[in-house]
Design a protein around this motif. Sequence first.
Motif, PDB file in Angstrom:
ATOM      1  N   PRO A 161     126.650 -24.605  40.742  1.00 51.44           N
ATOM      2  CA  PRO A 161     126.860 -25.255  39.310  1.00 51.44           C
ATOM      3  C   PRO A 161     127.346 -24.222  38.437  1.00 51.44           C
ATOM      4  O   PRO A 161     127.413 -23.115  38.532  1.00 51.44           O
ATOM      5  N   VAL A 162     128.366 -24.841  37.550  1.00 52.67           N
ATOM      6  CA  VAL A 162     128.863 -24.006  36.393  1.00 52.67           C
ATOM      7  C   VAL A 162     128.597 -24.773  34.989  1.00 52.67           C
ATOM      8  O   VAL A 162     128.591 -25.895  34.750  1.00 52.67           O
ATOM      9  N   ASP A 163     128.038 -23.803  34.078  1.00 60.92           N
ATOM     10  CA  ASP A 163     127.621 -24.145  32.760  1.00 60.92           C
ATOM     11  C   ASP A 163     128.248 -23.429  31.663  1.00 60.92           C
ATOM     12  O   ASP A 163     129.399 -22.805  32.012  1.00 60.92           O
ATOM     13  N   ASP A 201     126.332 -20.371  38.127  1.00 61.55           N
ATOM     14  CA  ASP A 201     124.844 -20.149  38.194  1.00 61.55           C
ATOM     15  C   ASP A 201     124.719 -19.345  39.403  1.00 61.55           C
ATOM     16  O   ASP A 201     124.066 -19.981  40.199  1.00 61.55           O
ATOM     17  N   VAL A 202     124.924 -18.114  39.233  1.00 61.48           N
ATOM     18  CA  VAL A 202     124.773 -17.251  40.576  1.00 61.48           C
ATOM     19  C   VAL A 202     123.362 -17.147  41.057  1.00 61.48           C
ATOM     20  O   VAL A 202     123.138 -16.705  42.144  1.00 61.48           O
ATOM     21  N   HIS A 217     137.482 -15.614  33.300  1.00 58.10           N
ATOM     22  CA  HIS A 217     137.868 -17.104  32.652  1.00 58.10           C
ATOM     23  C   HIS A 217     137.867 -18.115  33.768  1.00 58.10           C
ATOM     24  O   HIS A 217     138.873 -18.165  34.470  1.00 58.10           O
ATOM     25  N   GLN A 218     136.659 -18.771  33.803  1.00 59.01           N
ATOM     26  CA  GLN A 218     136.636 -19.664  34.853  1.00 59.01           C
ATOM     27  C   GLN A 218     137.331 -20.748  34.668  1.00 59.01           C
ATOM     28  O   GLN A 218     137.901 -21.491  33.589  1.00 59.01           O
ATOM     29  N   PHE A 219     138.093 -21.288  36.005  1.00 56.07           N
ATOM     30  CA  PHE A 219     139.086 -22.146  35.937  1.00 56.07           C
ATOM     31  C   PHE A 219     138.224 -23.304  36.644  1.00 56.07           C
ATOM     32  O   PHE A 219     137.717 -23.291  37.645  1.00 56.07           O
ATOM     33  N   PRO A 220     138.559 -24.371  35.857  1.00 53.57           N
ATOM     34  CA  PRO A 220     139.087 -24.640  34.534  1.00 53.57           C
ATOM     35  C   PRO A 220     138.298 -24.642  33.350  1.00 53.57           C
ATOM     36  O   PRO A 220     138.821 -24.981  32.139  1.00 53.57           O
ATOM     37  N   SER A 222     133.535 -17.606  30.232  1.00 55.11           N
ATOM     38  CA  SER A 222     133.589 -16.181  31.205  1.00 55.11           C
ATOM     39  C   SER A 222     132.176 -16.129  31.738  1.00 55.11           C
ATOM     40  O   SER A 222     131.177 -16.723  31.216  1.00 55.11           O
ATOM     41  N   LEU A 223     131.930 -15.363  32.812  1.00 55.21           N
ATOM     42  CA  LEU A 223     130.731 -15.362  33.222  1.00 55.21           C
ATOM     43  C   LEU A 223     129.843 -14.251  32.418  1.00 55.21           C
ATOM     44  O   LEU A 223     130.071 -13.142  32.057  1.00 55.21           O
ATOM     45  N   ASP A 224     128.846 -14.792  32.301  1.00 58.99           N
ATOM     46  CA  ASP A 224     127.611 -14.164  31.226  1.00 58.99           C
ATOM     47  C   ASP A 224     127.522 -12.684  31.800  1.00 58.99           C
ATOM     48  O   ASP A 224     127.236 -12.559  33.003  1.00 58.99           O
ATOM     49  N   PRO A 225     127.324 -11.772  30.897  1.00 61.34           N
ATOM     50  CA  PRO A 225     126.929 -10.414  31.323  1.00 61.34           C
ATOM     51  C   PRO A 225     125.743 -10.300  32.275  1.00 61.34           C
ATOM     52  O   PRO A 225     125.714  -9.596  33.328  1.00 61.34           O
ATOM     53  N   ASP A 226     124.820 -11.281  32.009  1.00 67.01           N
ATOM     54  CA  ASP A 226     123.428 -11.012  32.994  1.00 67.01           C
ATOM     55  C   ASP A 226     123.922 -11.608  34.313  1.00 67.01           C
ATOM     56  O   ASP A 226     123.391 -11.205  35.356  1.00 67.01           O
ATOM     57  N   ARG A 227     124.779 -12.511  34.373  1.00 65.34           N
ATOM     58  CA  ARG A 227     125.036 -13.141  35.595  1.00 65.34           C
ATOM     59  C   ARG A 227     126.233 -12.348  36.460  1.00 65.34           C
ATOM     60  O   ARG A 227     126.125 -12.196  37.627  1.00 65.34           O
ATOM     61  N   ARG A 228     126.956 -11.470  35.640  1.00 67.15           N
ATOM     62  CA  ARG A 228     127.735 -10.438  36.263  1.00 67.15           C
ATOM     63  C   ARG A 228     126.827  -9.506  37.155  1.00 67.15           C
ATOM     64  O   ARG A 228     127.057  -9.309  38.344  1.00 67.15           O
ATOM     65  N   ALA A 229     125.914  -8.917  36.331  1.00 68.57           N
ATOM     66  CA  ALA A 229     125.140  -8.073  37.149  1.00 68.57           C
ATOM     67  C   ALA A 229     124.225  -8.600  38.301  1.00 68.57           C
ATOM     68  O   ALA A 229     123.842  -8.247  39.295  1.00 68.57           O
TER      69      ALA A 229
END
Length: 466
Positions: A224-226, A231-232, A249-252, A256-263
């Motif tokens: 899912p993408v929000d 939503d990792v 930069h999420q396509f489309p 951008s991926l939230d910092p908490d989700r990047r971690a």
Amino acid sequence: MEDSWATSLGVDLHLDLPGGTGVRAALIRSLRDAVREGRLAPGTRLPSSRSLAVDLGIARNTVADAYGELVAEGWLTARQGSGTRVARRVVPPEPAPPRTPQTPARPVYDLTPGSPDVASFPRSAWLSASRRALTHAPNEAFGYGKPQGRAELRRVLADYLARARGVRAAPERIVVCAGFTQGLAVLSRVLRQAGERAVAVESYGLDIHWNVMRRAGLDTVPLPVDGHGADVAELDRLGVGTALLTPAHQFPTGVSLDPDRRAAVVDWASRTGGLVLEDDYDGEFRYDRQPVGALQGLDPERVVYLGTASKSLAPGLRIAWMVVPDHLMDAVLALKGTGEWQSGVLDQLALAEFIDSGAYDRHLRGMRLRYRRRRDQVVAALAERAPGVRVTGIAAGLHAVLELPPGTELSVVQGAAWQGLALHGLARFRHPDAGAVRRDALVFAYGTPPDHAFSGAIEALCRVLP
């Protein structure tokens, strides 16, 4: 000589028969034409070879050979006792007049995403770089090459990616590919050979990428993408070992991926031994702040970084690159070295010189200003002319997402086609197995049209918006 065989066949046929060996070919051609045009109807009995030869003043064997050739081709039939006739299935029934369906106008403006403004390709600077590269290229550069790509390009890419994208890579970790899709195909096959069966992909993305992985034998499972990106947290539930993401930069959808989700996604990969494929397709183009660094910088052994010149320069170059973890490098090079995955050497050398000379940075600075002005122009025009439509996503990349009132996406896309606008709705990019939640939106590529057409494209867009 020109002769008529009206007496023999009951039709007015004229032949312009040359002397010599060309008579047989001319006779065959004329008989075919007569059958095609209906002057010899299916079932018509032809004169004997002797009679036709006398009428035409040619040798009987020439007529007999022509008849035999046309029988073999299926134009004529020959049966004992019934003579030679025109085949009954040669001429198809008269087709019904073709319908002329109403179709949308041919696109005047192509606003579909996927390409930069190719009219702005830096031809002069590229030509200069190509000349310098060719002048100084060693002789061995014109051989078959190595699957990893030219060392000259990998060296300058390592420096550039560290400086501009925060990528941690030595030249030995970089593999040059003929486009992002080729790199993804190589990785997909390597993963399948290692036992992977499925890859998590963002619920909005490009079907061409999903299809590449499927052809390699991998299932694609939507993540899912929000408004905060993918939503990792769902990765553990999906039970996959690999995820393909567009963090910068999420396509489309343009977030951008939230910092908490990047971690979190890096922690997931480290904890489970998983792998993240980072598609950094337009990471250089951020307009409201400095670009976010690549995810790969957080864990180079669990993230494969994939970049491309398709958005920064032009897709026609067919140059992309992967920064590959050590534990995958042997498998990647073994597959890429089978012969079907080689990349053109001359463009690699030119790009290496183009980057090393500073021309690449200068080109990117100019294109950032141009694309930022275009995006600002779109936002201002919509605020004035279509206040019910808002631009969402970060100020980045070569496209914007235009949120529409519920239930209007399909009608707007169809109306745009009738006005000569090529546009995609957001639904075009939704994974077929994604959930039922739907957003009505347009994906507007402000990077594609050349400068002289951009104002007209915005005017046309505003006319079709609700």
